[in-house]
Design a protein around this motif. Structure first.
Motif, PDB file in Angstrom:
ATOM      1  N   ASN B 176       0.847  -1.188   0.000  1.00 38.97           N
ATOM      2  CA  ASN B 176       0.000   0.000   0.000  1.00 38.97           C
ATOM      3  C   ASN B 176       0.881   1.236   0.000  1.00 38.97           C
ATOM      4  O   ASN B 176       2.048   1.198   0.391  1.00 38.97           O
ATOM      5  N   ASP B 177       0.291   2.342  -0.405  1.00 38.00           N
ATOM      6  CA  ASP B 177       1.052   3.580  -0.550  1.00 38.00           C
ATOM      7  C   ASP B 177       0.261   4.747   0.040  1.00 38.00           C
ATOM      8  O   ASP B 177      -0.951   4.838  -0.130  1.00 38.00           O
ATOM      9  N   SER B 178       0.958   5.585   0.742  1.00 40.80           N
ATOM     10  CA  SER B 178       0.416   6.887   1.181  1.00 40.80           C
ATOM     11  C   SER B 178      -0.873   6.771   1.997  1.00 40.80           C
ATOM     12  O   SER B 178      -1.734   7.632   1.910  1.00 40.80           O
ATOM     13  N   HIS B 197       3.599  -4.266   4.342  1.00 37.54           N
ATOM     14  CA  HIS B 197       4.144  -3.711   3.096  1.00 37.54           C
ATOM     15  C   HIS B 197       3.738  -2.258   2.869  1.00 37.54           C
ATOM     16  O   HIS B 197       3.190  -1.893   1.831  1.00 37.54           O
ATOM     17  N   ALA B 198       4.064  -1.454   3.864  1.00 35.67           N
ATOM     18  CA  ALA B 198       3.687  -0.043   3.809  1.00 35.67           C
ATOM     19  C   ALA B 198       4.748   0.785   3.100  1.00 35.67           C
ATOM     20  O   ALA B 198       5.944   0.611   3.321  1.00 35.67           O
ATOM     21  N   ASP B 199       4.304   1.706   2.300  1.00 33.85           N
ATOM     22  CA  ASP B 199       5.177   2.710   1.701  1.00 33.85           C
ATOM     23  C   ASP B 199       4.580   4.084   2.004  1.00 33.85           C
ATOM     24  O   ASP B 199       3.393   4.325   1.761  1.00 33.85           O
ATOM     25  N   ALA B 200       5.410   4.950   2.557  1.00 34.50           N
ATOM     26  CA  ALA B 200       4.978   6.335   2.808  1.00 34.50           C
ATOM     27  C   ALA B 200       3.691   6.400   3.614  1.00 34.50           C
ATOM     28  O   ALA B 200       2.815   7.223   3.377  1.00 34.50           O
ATOM     29  N   LEU B 201       3.629   5.531   4.582  1.00 32.67           N
ATOM     30  CA  LEU B 201       2.504   5.506   5.529  1.00 32.67           C
ATOM     31  C   LEU B 201       2.693   6.599   6.572  1.00 32.67           C
ATOM     32  O   LEU B 201       3.804   6.850   7.033  1.00 32.67           O
ATOM     33  N   TRP B 220       7.470  -6.017   4.984  1.00 37.23           N
ATOM     34  CA  TRP B 220       8.565  -5.100   4.722  1.00 37.23           C
ATOM     35  C   TRP B 220       7.942  -3.777   4.310  1.00 37.23           C
ATOM     36  O   TRP B 220       6.727  -3.701   4.076  1.00 37.23           O
ATOM     37  N   GLY B 221       8.762  -2.767   4.184  1.00 38.54           N
ATOM     38  CA  GLY B 221       8.226  -1.478   3.799  1.00 38.54           C
ATOM     39  C   GLY B 221       9.269  -0.387   3.912  1.00 38.54           C
ATOM     40  O   GLY B 221      10.421  -0.648   4.271  1.00 38.54           O
ATOM     41  N   GLN B 222       8.857   0.826   3.611  1.00 40.72           N
ATOM     42  CA  GLN B 222       9.826   1.924   3.567  1.00 40.72           C
ATOM     43  C   GLN B 222       9.159   3.278   3.780  1.00 40.72           C
ATOM     44  O   GLN B 222       7.959   3.440   3.595  1.00 40.72           O
ATOM     45  N   ALA B 223      10.003   4.228   4.157  1.00 38.01           N
ATOM     46  CA  ALA B 223       9.694   5.665   4.069  1.00 38.01           C
ATOM     47  C   ALA B 223       8.399   6.042   4.760  1.00 38.01           C
ATOM     48  O   ALA B 223       7.669   6.913   4.303  1.00 38.01           O
ATOM     49  N   SER B 224       8.142   5.424   5.890  1.00 40.50           N
ATOM     50  CA  SER B 224       6.908   5.705   6.615  1.00 40.50           C
ATOM     51  C   SER B 224       7.216   6.485   7.883  1.00 40.50           C
ATOM     52  O   SER B 224       8.361   6.668   8.267  1.00 40.50           O
TER      53      SER B 224
END
Lengths: 449, 449, 449
Positions: B176-178, B197-201, B220-224
């Motif tokens: 997911n994104d944002s 799987h979060a992105d920019a959460l 996994w994920g990033q930039a949250s």
């Protein structure tokens, strides 16, 4: 003042909000102004109004012009989705996509522009008022401003990757006080947010990404905050830019690639860049320029690694690896307790064979650099077709790397009387020891007194 | 897209929101989907919608399933009240209470569950969509998700103190994104917020307390970012948990007891835990595990003291006092400028007679630990029947304590080439000096060069 | 509970919200209470309600009394404008002003008061409930509370500059839990926000300025946060005040002049003042008093310079330059990684000829002061007629100054066993070296081992 001060763009009798929400909002503002009168009787006067934009697509062909205080424009959804990923998907796969465009309460910026127009003509929302007092407390909340497309600028790049379209989301031309930008989404604008002469501005909890430049505080200003945003500019622009500001607080932001800089401060004094997470694919992540002085850069996490996404391979900001991830031209700044990770392919270092610089002091005096931790790793660059998975892969890679020799701190001779403590080993810090104070991070196996 | 994109659960013709708001919301989502069509014509498409939950009690018997981007669900009140205190009040006193349940825009999670159900079946809000693009910009704002009761799990504990009921507030199954979770209240759920799987959460300004686990970022994920929340898990769970994330910013949170951990990071890299206030009744407050590397743990306030509330006496997370308040298994992390207060009863130390450890490096290499201040005090444990007054009493007690000997930093032999500066006296730091760099905090009466 | 739980003050049949919104809101609260019943049947009960205040002027002649949990009062605009600047403009220029008063969703506090009234009588919103449980989750969001005028108090000062009018914005008299104050504007109140016995309070993203005192947490309390606010009190009051609080997190605030203090903590323990931007015209910016202990003061930017605005010349908080910008009476506090700028006219130093003090430890023991950077500059004071331009001018002035000798850290003999590291040169730190630990910031040209 009589009548309601709450408006809905879909319920206003003038104009068609789907075709030109700009015309609708300007008509609403004219109505608000017509109903407000300057008066000091009964301590009342001009309370402003709120204009609501429900979820939906609202094309904006006419620039909104705001010259009243206390106007709030709010929606019900910041609506970000990655247009960059979508436009870099082959067109024949588009029918398989769940959706093609950003959403939420979405403004589609579609102002007719010609090449000779000045920058502000491309702004969806233009705020301008001279005289006294400064315009105050205009608020933007929880809607999406979408620039739709980037346009080719003669480069060989895919238009969607140029970050050029002469469009701005919100442009504030004059001195202003206590503005608030909260919960907004900005996407595919050459400039998301451009504000001159801000006082006590709050830019908080927004999503500003895939824009040429994201947040630009121009002219001069004071006592503002840019906090808790998710931000990522294009390779040509700045994620956060400020000039001649004092008392600016930039904190708790998560700033991702690929901005030419994460934070660029020009003539900024007595301000804070603290506690941010900063990620870039290029040097020059945080730049203090033009005698930016007495600032605090503390408790930030800097990561510089490589562009992992195939469409942007070969694109960068033009700076070489001697520039520094943090570059300071100014005096009496404090650089304390930051973490720096430099995770790059040694074969890509420029100039070839150079030792990359992490913190660089180029001019000024009296800077204090203490307790910074520099990690450097040599990894083979790799890339992928999915922006998300390639970035996550890169972010999570810690095992593969070999050590990489870096200059943790380089002090030019033009920068004097600095103090560098515990921020690199003797071999990692390059400076004139007669002209600066230096204490190396103790070496492994040594025990300091 | 025609029609309004603003829905009110109390005004929708299908279902009864008081009896099953899940059925109502699913019906609204079906309506939204039926009215949206994939189209690239005119740059428009699928803006999503906002679903409003006014203040009131809304039972949820049917799980809400979300597979559209740009959906915002919002209420008008986070509605937290302490169910834990209420359930630990004798029942014959309940008639004297002003109110018995949480409030605001309140979802009463009442999904029928059987023991063999997988975890996601107990989620009030379940978000799942495969394919491209990732689902984006789903927003939850300012309502309350109440799990109602905890259930006995065979322990001798009062059911209300078990933190077990197989219920989850919001469960995001896919990339997911944002996404944005803001202003929410979560109470009495075994899991408040579980996101894969979060992105920019953004998880910002929520109240998440009296839940088994509070915020879990899985996969996994990033930039949250997880920022500015009030959080407190149960003794079995994590207040904040993340695995295989990069570029996560955890800042400005006030995390109170009694989570088994305040922040638990597993395979997390290049992330920040900065500027939080952390309070726990057990060791293992912040854990960096499974090669969590290149993270910054800075400017946090750690307080570990004793359980002061009678109903929870004797409950803990099972870790002994050698575990460390901060425990690091990983490399190249930075631990800078934190304050640690250990305020415990020396008679309760486990193993008996041990010297409690504050910062422990168990495996990895190259960690940088600098300018941390450790305070330790031996106080007689006491407890009370009122959670609030007992905690405040404990928090404000600073006079009664004697000094307590602690190991400020312990470096296992499996963790090598670390740098430990100004974080404890010579006697307080246990490490192999041949294999690490060490500078003791200067002793009283000494004057360093 | 039947009927709607969403109210609009302009749609309620009782009272006239323009003439007395207090009467209207009290009538709404009575309606809410009449419709709620204590019941544990069906796990439901008292969800509260939301009361909406649209943009507009709403006079409040009757105090609002709140004794129910889960009440949210929300508007659509924080409405700040500088009344101070306006009232200091000559009256004959007022017709040229765009607007004269604050706006947004604006409460005009106009409660009849007599001199013998106790403080709480002047509160626009008064929250009081005894018994159990504590009142919970009352929320105030996004409206403006305007005290209208300051009154002369016998001084020779312009009434608008006295900060005295016996009015309070929000006053919470009893123990409370999980309250939330967000997005509000407060202006021209003697006390903006006064809260007794707070637990898990959130004061977030507000604009609190031109009030005598801004945020006062009284009595005792725990686990609260004051985050991301723009704050500036009058010269008589505190921008942030707390007493007997534990686990308070004060972070990401931008606190501007002219408060007598920026942050004043009295008997506060195990709390954090981190990552704020603090600006004052007087000494005593951050005060830890009455055995405030085990607190973390880190990563803050302190700026003390001179009053630049003509109407306030000669006004100050009465403290001399030996008081310290940060003054600590307490034990085991951590002061780490702060930046201090002292930019003053040496001719104005009091006592004449004294060396100004930056950090002062007056009593207590075991404080840890490390990695702080002190910058001091001697500039000729100047002032201007425009508050904004004069302040910005002063803020951006970095070139004109000569160096100014200061005492970076002064440790009284009543404060013992402290550790002072890298926070000043040998000449800049005054302490008993036999009784404290000290490491000077290395001198220029020296190279430490």
């Amino acid at each position: 003042m009589t009548g309601s001060n709450r408006y809905d763009v879909t319920a206003w009798p003038v104009g068609d909000p789907a075709e030109d929400v700009g015309e609708v909002i300007n008509s609403i503002i004219a109505d608000i102004k017509g109903r407000q009168a300057v008066t000091d009787e009964n301590e009342g006067g001009k309370p402003g109004a709120v204009i609501y934009i429900p979820p939906g697509d609202f094309r904006l062909r006419t620039q909104v012009v705001i010259d009243i205080s206390f106007l709030r424009i709010e929606g019900s959804g910041h609506g970000f989705t990655s247009s960059s990923i979508r436009f870099n998907v082959p067109e024949d796969e588009w029918p398989d996509l769940h959706e093609l465009w950003p959403g939420g309460s979405r403004i589609l910026v579609d102002i007719p522009l010609s090449e000779e127009d000045e920058e502000s003509k491309g702004a969806a929302f233009y705020i301008e008022r001279s005289g006294s007092p400064r315009i105050s407390s205009v608020e933007f909340s929880n809607f999406c401003i979408d620039g739709l497309h980037f346009n080719p600028d003669g480069s060989e790049m895919h238009p969607a990757n140029t970050y050029v379209n002469c469009k701005t989301g919100i442009y504030v031309a004059n001195a202003n006080d206590s503005f608030r930008i909260t919960g907004m989404g900005f996407v595919y604008l050459e400039h998301a947010l451009t504000i001159y002469h801000a006082d006590a501005l709050s830019v908080h909890d927004n999503f500003v990404a895939e824009c040429g430049s994201c947040i630009e505080l121009r002219g001069w200003g004071q006592a503002s905050k840019i906090t808790d945003n998710l931000i990522g500019a294009g390779f040509k622009g700045h994620s956060i830019y400020a000039e001649n500001h004092g008392g600016l607080l930039i904190t708790a932001n998560n700033i991702f690639p690929r901005g030419a800089s994460s934070v660029y401060l020009k003539g900024v004094t007595r301000s804070s860049v603290t506690n941010n997470r900063l990620h870039s694919f290029y040097p020059g992540m945080v730049v203090l320029e033009a005698n930016s002085s007495e600032n605090l850069v503390a408790s930030n996490h800097f990561l510089r690694d490589h562009e992992p996404w195939t469409p942007f391979l070969g694109v960068d900001n033009g700076l070489d690896d001697l520039y520094g991830l943090l570059c300071v031209s100014g005096s009496q700044n404090s650089v304390i307790g930051n973490h720096f990770s430099e995770v790059i392919d040694s074969q890509s270092i420029r100039p070839t064979g150079a030792t990359p610089v992490i913190i660089r002091l180029t001019a000024g005096s009296g800077n204090y650099v203490a307790s910074n931790h520099v990690v450097a790793m040599d990894v083979r660059a790799k890339s992928g077709d999915s922006a998300f998975s390639a970035q996550v892969d890169a972010l999570l890679t810690t095992e593969a790397g070999d050590g990489l020799a870096v200059t943790a701190v380089m002090v030019n001779t033009e920068s004097v009387r600095n103090t560098i403590l515990d921020s690199g080993s003797d071999a990692q810090v390059v400076l004139d020891k007669a002209d600066n104070a230096f204490r190396a991070t103790p070496a492994i196996g040594s025990k300091s007194a």
